[in-house]
Design a protein around this motif. Structure first.
Motif, PDB file in Angstrom:
ATOM      1  N   GLY A   1     -11.834  -8.237   9.730  1.00  0.00           N
ATOM      2  CA  GLY A   1     -12.498  -9.522   9.862  1.00  0.00           C
ATOM      3  C   GLY A   1     -11.744 -10.654   9.184  1.00  0.00           C
ATOM      4  N   THR A   2     -10.583 -10.346   8.578  1.00  0.00           N
ATOM      5  CA  THR A   2      -9.777 -11.391   7.935  1.00  0.00           C
ATOM      6  C   THR A   2      -8.392 -11.443   8.544  1.00  0.00           C
ATOM      7  N   LEU A   3      -8.269 -11.000   9.779  1.00  0.00           N
ATOM      8  CA  LEU A   3      -6.959 -10.935  10.404  1.00  0.00           C
ATOM      9  C   LEU A   3      -6.397 -12.335  10.617  1.00  0.00           C
ATOM     10  N   THR A   4      -5.287 -12.600   9.950  1.00  0.00           N
ATOM     11  CA  THR A   4      -4.584 -13.876  10.053  1.00  0.00           C
ATOM     12  C   THR A   4      -3.106 -13.576  10.164  1.00  0.00           C
ATOM     13  N   GLU A   5      -2.351 -14.555  10.480  1.00  0.00           N
ATOM     14  CA  GLU A   5      -0.903 -14.369  10.530  1.00  0.00           C
ATOM     15  C   GLU A   5      -0.338 -14.272   9.128  1.00  0.00           C
ATOM     16  N   TRP A   6       0.544 -13.327   8.907  1.00  0.00           N
ATOM     17  CA  TRP A   6       1.177 -13.112   7.614  1.00  0.00           C
ATOM     18  C   TRP A   6       2.220 -14.173   7.371  1.00  0.00           C
ATOM     19  N   ASP A   7       2.164 -14.807   6.218  1.00  0.00           N
ATOM     20  CA  ASP A   7       3.113 -15.851   5.858  1.00  0.00           C
ATOM     21  C   ASP A   7       3.832 -15.419   4.578  1.00  0.00           C
ATOM     22  N   PRO A   8       5.102 -14.980   4.654  1.00  0.00           N
ATOM     23  CA  PRO A   8       5.795 -14.486   3.466  1.00  0.00           C
ATOM     24  C   PRO A   8       6.017 -15.571   2.420  1.00  0.00           C
ATOM     25  N   CYS A   9       5.853 -16.816   2.766  1.00  0.00           N
ATOM     26  CA  CYS A   9       6.028 -17.890   1.779  1.00  0.00           C
ATOM     27  C   CYS A   9       4.690 -18.292   1.193  1.00  0.00           C
ATOM     28  N   GLY A  10       3.628 -17.723   1.690  1.00  0.00           N
ATOM     29  CA  GLY A  10       2.332 -17.834   1.336  1.00  0.00           C
ATOM     30  C   GLY A  10       1.517 -18.723   0.686  1.00  0.00           C
TER      31      GLY A  10
ATOM     32  N   ALA B   1       1.113   8.970  -5.752  1.00  0.00           N
ATOM     33  CA  ALA B   1       0.783   7.737  -6.473  1.00  0.00           C
ATOM     34  C   ALA B   1       1.393   6.532  -5.759  1.00  0.00           C
ATOM     35  N   HIS B   2       0.659   5.414  -5.767  1.00  0.00           N
ATOM     36  CA  HIS B   2       1.133   4.212  -5.081  1.00  0.00           C
ATOM     37  C   HIS B   2       0.271   3.020  -5.461  1.00  0.00           C
ATOM     38  N   PRO B   3       0.819   1.812  -5.361  1.00  0.00           N
ATOM     39  CA  PRO B   3      -0.026   0.620  -5.459  1.00  0.00           C
ATOM     40  C   PRO B   3      -0.635   0.317  -4.096  1.00  0.00           C
ATOM     41  N   GLY B   4      -1.837  -0.231  -4.104  1.00  0.00           N
ATOM     42  CA  GLY B   4      -2.470  -0.736  -2.890  1.00  0.00           C
ATOM     43  C   GLY B   4      -2.277  -2.242  -2.872  1.00  0.00           C
ATOM     44  N   ILE B   5      -1.582  -2.741  -1.878  1.00  0.00           N
ATOM     45  CA  ILE B   5      -1.213  -4.154  -1.830  1.00  0.00           C
ATOM     46  C   ILE B   5      -2.020  -4.829  -0.724  1.00  0.00           C
ATOM     47  N   ARG B   6      -2.878  -5.750  -1.117  1.00  0.00           N
ATOM     48  CA  ARG B   6      -3.707  -6.468  -0.150  1.00  0.00           C
ATOM     49  C   ARG B   6      -2.861  -7.553   0.520  1.00  0.00           C
TER      50      ARG B   6
ATOM     51  N   ARG C   1      -7.987  -2.304   7.635  1.00  0.00           N
ATOM     52  CA  ARG C   1      -6.811  -1.839   8.378  1.00  0.00           C
ATOM     53  C   ARG C   1      -5.766  -1.579   7.314  1.00  0.00           C
ATOM     54  N   ARG C   2      -5.070  -0.446   7.401  1.00  0.00           N
ATOM     55  CA  ARG C   2      -4.068  -0.146   6.383  1.00  0.00           C
ATOM     56  C   ARG C   2      -2.977   0.752   6.932  1.00  0.00           C
ATOM     57  N   PHE C   3      -1.824   0.671   6.250  1.00  0.00           N
ATOM     58  CA  PHE C   3      -0.715   1.562   6.557  1.00  0.00           C
ATOM     59  C   PHE C   3       0.033   1.865   5.275  1.00  0.00           C
ATOM     60  N   TYR C   4       0.814   2.928   5.347  1.00  0.00           N
ATOM     61  CA  TYR C   4       1.680   3.324   4.248  1.00  0.00           C
ATOM     62  C   TYR C   4       3.126   3.123   4.671  1.00  0.00           C
ATOM     63  N   SER C   5       3.951   2.789   3.712  1.00  0.00           N
ATOM     64  CA  SER C   5       5.383   2.654   3.923  1.00  0.00           C
ATOM     65  C   SER C   5       6.054   2.976   2.594  1.00  0.00           C
TER      66      SER C   5
ATOM     67  N   GLU D   1       0.962   1.252  -0.213  1.00  0.00           N
ATOM     68  CA  GLU D   1      -0.141   1.101   0.728  1.00  0.00           C
ATOM     69  C   GLU D   1      -0.382  -0.384   0.930  1.00  0.00           C
ATOM     70  N   PHE D   2      -0.422  -0.817   2.176  1.00  0.00           N
ATOM     71  CA  PHE D   2      -0.717  -2.192   2.519  1.00  0.00           C
ATOM     72  C   PHE D   2      -2.065  -2.198   3.232  1.00  0.00           C
ATOM     73  N   LEU D   3      -3.002  -3.066   2.790  1.00  0.00           N
ATOM     74  CA  LEU D   3      -4.309  -3.064   3.414  1.00  0.00           C
ATOM     75  C   LEU D   3      -4.864  -4.472   3.549  1.00  0.00           C
ATOM     76  N   GLU D   4      -5.701  -4.614   4.578  1.00  0.00           N
ATOM     77  CA  GLU D   4      -6.347  -5.895   4.864  1.00  0.00           C
ATOM     78  C   GLU D   4      -7.779  -5.604   5.289  1.00  0.00           C
ATOM     79  N   PRO D   5      -8.753  -6.248   4.624  1.00  0.00           N
ATOM     80  CA  PRO D   5     -10.136  -6.069   5.055  1.00  0.00           C
ATOM     81  C   PRO D   5     -10.304  -6.508   6.506  1.00  0.00           C
TER      82      PRO D   5
END
Length: 129
Positions: free
Chosen positions: A120-129, A68-73, A101-105, A114-118
């Protein structure tokens, strides 16, 4: 009728709130939100980012789930994977979900994420978002 998903709750062992804050707030960039006083006495912590809300509740006989896990976009999944790896987290890429694209941690207490990104939407990750 269901109108949406309010939050995901994961469990954690007693006394791990500081490690959870360091992971979810400092590493992932989520914002800790205050728990109502009646619930705060139980321990744990709540976080949010955008419309995603995650509650971590204390469980005395905690055992992390193996499946079991959440999928985090996310946005900028490669940068997030590098950030987690640099912090010592294991990142396991999985290419079995078409169009993503996805990975588990795992968080510091072993909760599977689970972290996933559709694609064609590849952008730089901004933790302050």
């Amino acid at each position: 009728m269901i109108t949406g998903l309010d939050h995901i709750q994961l469990a954690a062992p007693p006394g791990t709130e500081d490690a959870l804050r360091a992971y979810y707030a400092d590493l992932l960039g989520m914002t800790e939100t205050p728990k109502p006083p009646a619930l705060a006495a139980r321990g744990g912590c709540w976080f949010e980012a955008g419309t995603a809300r995650l509650h971590l509740g204390i469980e005395a006989d905690f055992r992390p789930s193996q499946k079991a896990h959440p999928g985090i976009r996310v946005h900028g999944i490669a940068a997030l994977a590098a950030r987690l790896s640099a912090a010592g987290a294991t990142v396991t890429w999985d290419d079995h979900l078409p169009g993503h694209r996805r990975f588990y941690s795992a968080d510091p207490v072993g909760n599977r994420l689970e972290f996933l990104e559709p694609e064609g939407t590849l952008t730089e990750w901004d933790p302050c978002g």
